[in-house]
Design an enzyme around this catalytic site. Structure first.
Site, PDB file in Angstrom:
ATOM      1  N   TRP A 111       0.894  -1.167   0.000  1.00  0.00           N
ATOM      2  CA  TRP A 111       0.000   0.000   0.000  1.00  0.00           C
ATOM      3  C   TRP A 111       0.921   1.202   0.000  1.00  0.00           C
ATOM      4  O   TRP A 111       1.604   1.475   0.996  1.00  0.00           O
ATOM      5  CB  TRP A 111      -0.872  -0.044   1.255  1.00  0.00           C
ATOM      6  CG  TRP A 111      -2.021   0.909   1.268  1.00  0.00           C
ATOM      7  CD1 TRP A 111      -3.230   0.754   0.655  1.00  0.00           C
ATOM      8  CD2 TRP A 111      -2.108   2.149   1.977  1.00  0.00           C
ATOM      9  NE1 TRP A 111      -4.045   1.819   0.925  1.00  0.00           N
ATOM     10  CE2 TRP A 111      -3.374   2.697   1.731  1.00  0.00           C
ATOM     11  CE3 TRP A 111      -1.223   2.857   2.784  1.00  0.00           C
ATOM     12  CZ2 TRP A 111      -3.793   3.915   2.267  1.00  0.00           C
ATOM     13  CZ3 TRP A 111      -1.640   4.063   3.316  1.00  0.00           C
ATOM     14  CH2 TRP A 111      -2.912   4.582   3.052  1.00  0.00           C
TER      15      TRP A 111
ATOM     16  N   ASN B  99       6.772  -3.896   6.024  1.00  0.00           N
ATOM     17  CA  ASN B  99       5.539  -3.167   6.305  1.00  0.00           C
ATOM     18  C   ASN B  99       5.922  -2.077   7.291  1.00  0.00           C
ATOM     19  O   ASN B  99       6.630  -2.346   8.250  1.00  0.00           O
ATOM     20  CB  ASN B  99       4.534  -4.160   6.943  1.00  0.00           C
ATOM     21  CG  ASN B  99       3.225  -3.500   7.328  1.00  0.00           C
ATOM     22  OD1 ASN B  99       2.987  -2.351   6.993  1.00  0.00           O
ATOM     23  ND2 ASN B  99       2.387  -4.242   8.027  1.00  0.00           N
TER      24      ASN B  99
ATOM     25  N   GLU C 258     -16.944   6.410   1.859  1.00  0.00           N
ATOM     26  CA  GLU C 258     -15.789   5.536   1.648  1.00  0.00           C
ATOM     27  C   GLU C 258     -16.024   4.460   0.590  1.00  0.00           C
ATOM     28  O   GLU C 258     -15.078   4.088  -0.097  1.00  0.00           O
ATOM     29  CB  GLU C 258     -15.224   4.982   2.956  1.00  0.00           C
ATOM     30  CG  GLU C 258     -15.915   3.846   3.608  1.00  0.00           C
ATOM     31  CD  GLU C 258     -15.246   3.410   4.925  1.00  0.00           C
ATOM     32  OE1 GLU C 258     -14.024   3.391   5.027  1.00  0.00           O
ATOM     33  OE2 GLU C 258     -15.995   3.067   5.852  1.00  0.00           O
TER      34      GLU C 258
ATOM     35  N   LYS D  10      -7.534  -1.561   5.245  1.00  0.00           N
ATOM     36  CA  LYS D  10      -8.345  -2.055   6.353  1.00  0.00           C
ATOM     37  C   LYS D  10      -7.736  -1.670   7.698  1.00  0.00           C
ATOM     38  O   LYS D  10      -8.396  -1.121   8.554  1.00  0.00           O
ATOM     39  CB  LYS D  10      -8.484  -3.581   6.247  1.00  0.00           C
ATOM     40  CG  LYS D  10      -9.325  -4.211   7.357  1.00  0.00           C
ATOM     41  CD  LYS D  10     -10.756  -3.748   7.276  1.00  0.00           C
ATOM     42  CE  LYS D  10     -11.633  -4.325   8.362  1.00  0.00           C
ATOM     43  NZ  LYS D  10     -12.874  -3.539   8.505  1.00  0.00           N
TER      44      LYS D  10
HETATM   45  C1  AGP Z   1     -14.364   2.364   8.757  1.00  0.00           C
HETATM   46  O1  AGP Z   1     -15.280   1.981   7.813  1.00  0.00           O
HETATM   47  C2  AGP Z   1     -13.029   2.633   8.306  1.00  0.00           C
HETATM   48  N1  AGP Z   1     -12.550   1.883   7.256  1.00  0.00           N
HETATM   49  C3  AGP Z   1     -12.045   3.244   9.289  1.00  0.00           C
HETATM   50  O2  AGP Z   1     -12.555   4.489   9.605  1.00  0.00           O
HETATM   51  C4  AGP Z   1     -11.718   2.471  10.582  1.00  0.00           C
HETATM   52  O3  AGP Z   1     -12.825   2.427  11.408  1.00  0.00           O
HETATM   53  C5  AGP Z   1     -10.534   3.156  11.267  1.00  0.00           C
HETATM   54  O4  AGP Z   1      -9.415   3.102  10.416  1.00  0.00           O
HETATM   55  C6  AGP Z   1     -10.184   2.559  12.606  1.00  0.00           C
HETATM   56  O5  AGP Z   1      -9.811   1.228  12.488  1.00  0.00           O
HETATM   57  P1  AGP Z   1      -9.735   0.286  13.746  1.00  0.00           P
HETATM   58  O6  AGP Z   1     -11.103   0.164  14.324  1.00  0.00           O
HETATM   59  O7  AGP Z   1      -9.209  -1.008  13.216  1.00  0.00           O
HETATM   60  O8  AGP Z   1      -8.778   0.930  14.714  1.00  0.00           O
END
Ligand code: AGP
Length: 610
Positions: free
Chosen positions: A74, A99, A490, A605
């Site tokens: 990424w 990473n 999103e 993710k």
């Molecule tokens: C939610 O749909 C998102 N993809 C994103 O905002 C996510 O909730 C955020 O990155 C936090 O992730 P986490 O809960 O794994 O800490």
């Protein structure tokens, strides 16, 4: 975020690497690659785009070997190009996947250039491979060269390295990015998360910050920051293969939306079985810690932050404790006032989000002695750094858009609220019974909300043609409006904002015209009449209303006013039930627009970098 997989075995590891990378796709990536040591030669395949394209290239090149590493990238440093994709190879001798972000890569690049090393990519990663190569050229073995290199790096990394000079081993290191080891029979593996290995083994060792490891086919040795070999604990992962498969669904997001009744039932199982709210579900020390705190500071990002915003209403009203909620990436860089009697609560689906993890560390450094993690991934970094833990039991969440993690986080936070209230004598026996009953009915109410899908699909056709949308809510449902807007933006790429409905006339009303669909979350609560006035403000400006109203909210359809009736008012748990329709709306809108629902552009993710 980037994903790592590696394997050493008597058999061909290429299928293991490819399958592992496919299972890491959900983390978000834009290129991928594998490198293997085959008959003394380092061979590599890299491609931008999907893992499937890289896998086809590996097959075309007839890649087979008993030792190899793979990566999904990424992009952070350097564009999405094949040259920037991992693995990176140093002088044909060693291959490396990484990473994280190396903060001092420029200084190291200068040093290595002076030593005669050339660079083929714009990445920060390439310096790591050259540094290891340099140390090996000075006589160090692969592991010692890696350990020496890690001391010269600042930043975050999980790395795995293979070398032609020592073809019987793979070495790896972890600092700030997840990495675990999978133990097989006559083979061992590494990966960023357990989903990449579950096809081969469930026996895993979670690496800690600063540790390095040496893997051969039949042994694993783990070393601490001082390079001393240490004992390790073997965990049996409960992630099932089925939870990583699509089954009859078209997308993981769709599957995960529909899994919410069971995810909630699993998360609530302990409290329902106990028939009471009990501190012990947060850990052995919970009674003392939760009993003595005088306030709560919640830290989280994205959807998890919205779960925290919802919980604030519960914690202040039911438990009578002050509660602040802050975006982790903001908190970690400001001179926050620390009250040691306030409990730090982090919320994270992945347990890996760097900003949340760093905010937790910062809060501790500021003098907060007590922390609680609400997390969906066992043994991930955030719960491991926390004193108390409540795991949500949503199961693996693969879609980038968080759905079942959010509603189970809310269920967990409601339990926390009730435990805090009970310890403070603010939860009468009848209130406890009433809340337990509401929790028992919750999976059913959520199922009822899921049944609205056909009606929501009709609305989605309309939303798919729009460029903007507003989401309105009040009180407990204001964070749900924000969550609805986040979901829509999103995955469908439609610009959307969530607002407290009372704020409309202080600015956003200027945006309302016939082209602006306005979603209203309208439960039958004490703010309903105020909300109705707000909807009239919208209608008077020609805005088209799409109202999710409880069965007893008394909203009528008329020109420009569309109503979908959600289940009967679910009381304090209403935000959980009202989340379902906005998730479905986002999903079906994205479907109509033909976007990549599970892997929306530019997103990952688990956000393990800044
Ligand atoms: C939610 O749909 C998102 N993809 C994103 O905002 C996510 O909730 C955020 O990155 C936090 O992730 P986490 O809960 O794994 O800490």
């Amino acid at each position: 975020m980037c994903g790592i997989v590696g394997a050493i075995s008597d058999r061909d590891v290429v299928p293991v690497l490819i399958e592992g990378l496919k299972r890491l796709e959900y983390r978000g990536y834009d290129s991928s690659g594998i490198a293997v040591l085959s008959e003394g030669q380092m061979r590599r395949v890299r491609r931008t785009g999907r893992v499937a394209e890289m896998a086809a290239a590996a097959e075309a090149e007839d890649l087979h070997a008993g030792l190899g590493i793979g990566h999904t990238r990424w992009a952070t440093h350097g564009g999405v190009t094949e040259a920037n994709a991992h693995p990176h190879i140093s002088r044909g001798e060693l291959a490396l996947v990484h990473n994280g972000i190396i903060e001092n890569h420029e200084a190291q690049r200068e040093r290595l250039t002076a030593l005669g090393y050339g660079f083929e990519s714009q990445t920060d990663t390439e310096v790591i491979g050259h540094l290891i190569h340099h140390h090996m050229s000075q006589g160090l073995d692969l592991l010692t060269a890696l350990q020496t290199t890690t001391r010269e790096l600042t930043g975050a990394y999980a790395v795995a390295v293979v070398s032609r000079a020592q073809p019987d081993r793979m070495v790896c290191a972890r600092m700030g990015c997840p990495l675990l080891i999978g133990l097989g029979e006559g083979e061992n593996m590494i990966a960023s998360d357990v989903s990449a290995l579950v096809q081969v083994t469930r026996r895993v060792v979670f690496m800690d910050e600063g540790q390095t490891a040496l893997l051969t086919r039949d042994s694993v040795s783990l070393f601490n920051e001082q390079d001393r070999e240490i004992e390790y604990e073997v965990h049996l992962s409960d992630v099932s293969l089925a939870s990583l498969e699509l089954g009859p669904y078209r997308h993981f997001m769709q599957k995960e939306i529909h899994e919410q009744p069971s995810a909630l039932a699993d998360t609530l199982e302990a409290v329902i079985d106990a028939g009471q709210f009990c501190h012990s579900m947060f850990g052995a020390k919970a009674e003392a810690i939760l009993g003595e705190i005088e306030g709560v500071q919640i830290l989280a990002c994205g959807t998890s932050h919205y779960a925290g915003l919802t919980a604030r209403y519960w914690i202040e009203a039911i438990a009578g404790l002050p509660c602040s909620v802050e975006i982790a990436s903001e908190y970690r860089y400001r001179e926050a006032y620390a009250n040691p009697r306030h409990l730090i609560v982090t919320i994270s689906q992945s347990g890996e989000t760097l900003d949340t993890l760093e905010a937790l560390k910062y809060a501790k450094a500021l003098g907060h002695p007590h922390s609680l993690a609400i997390c969906n991934v066992p043994e991930s970094a955030i719960p491991r750094a926390s004193e108390l833990i409540l795991y949500t039991r949503a199961g693996a969440e693969i879609g980038v858009a968080s759905t079942k993690a959010f509603t189970t986080q809310l269920a967990a936070l409601f339990q926390l609220t009730c435990v805090l209230a009970k310890q403070r004598g603010r939860l009468s026996a009848s209130a406890e019974e009433e809340y337990l009953d509401q929790l028992r009915f919750l999976p059913g109410s959520v199922q009822h909300a899921l049944n609205l899908e056909p009606q929501i699909m009709a609305w989605a056709e309309h939303f798919a043609t729009k460029d903007n949308a507003l989401f309105l809510g009040r009180g407990l449902h204001y964070p749900i409006a924000m969550e609805g807007a986040l979901k829509l933006k999103e995955i469908s790429y439609i610009h959307a904002e969530g607002y407290p409905a009372g704020e409309l006339k202080h600015g956003p009303l200027a945006l309302v015209d016939s082209e602006m669909p306005v979603v209203v979350i309208a439960p039958n609560d004490s703010l309903l009449e105020k909300l109705k006035s707000n909807t009239q403000e919208v209608r008077a400006r020609g805005g088209e209303l799409f109202i999710f109203a409880d069965q007893d909210s008394c909203f009528e359809e008329s020109e420009g006013v569309h109503v979908i009736r959600t289940p009967r008012h679910a009381g304090l748990l209403s935000p959980i039930v009202h989340t379902i329709p906005v998730q479905l709306l986002a999903y079906h809108t994205a479907l109509s627009r033909g976007t990549d629902v599970d892997k929306p552009r530019n997103l990952a993710k688990a956000v393990t970098v800044e």
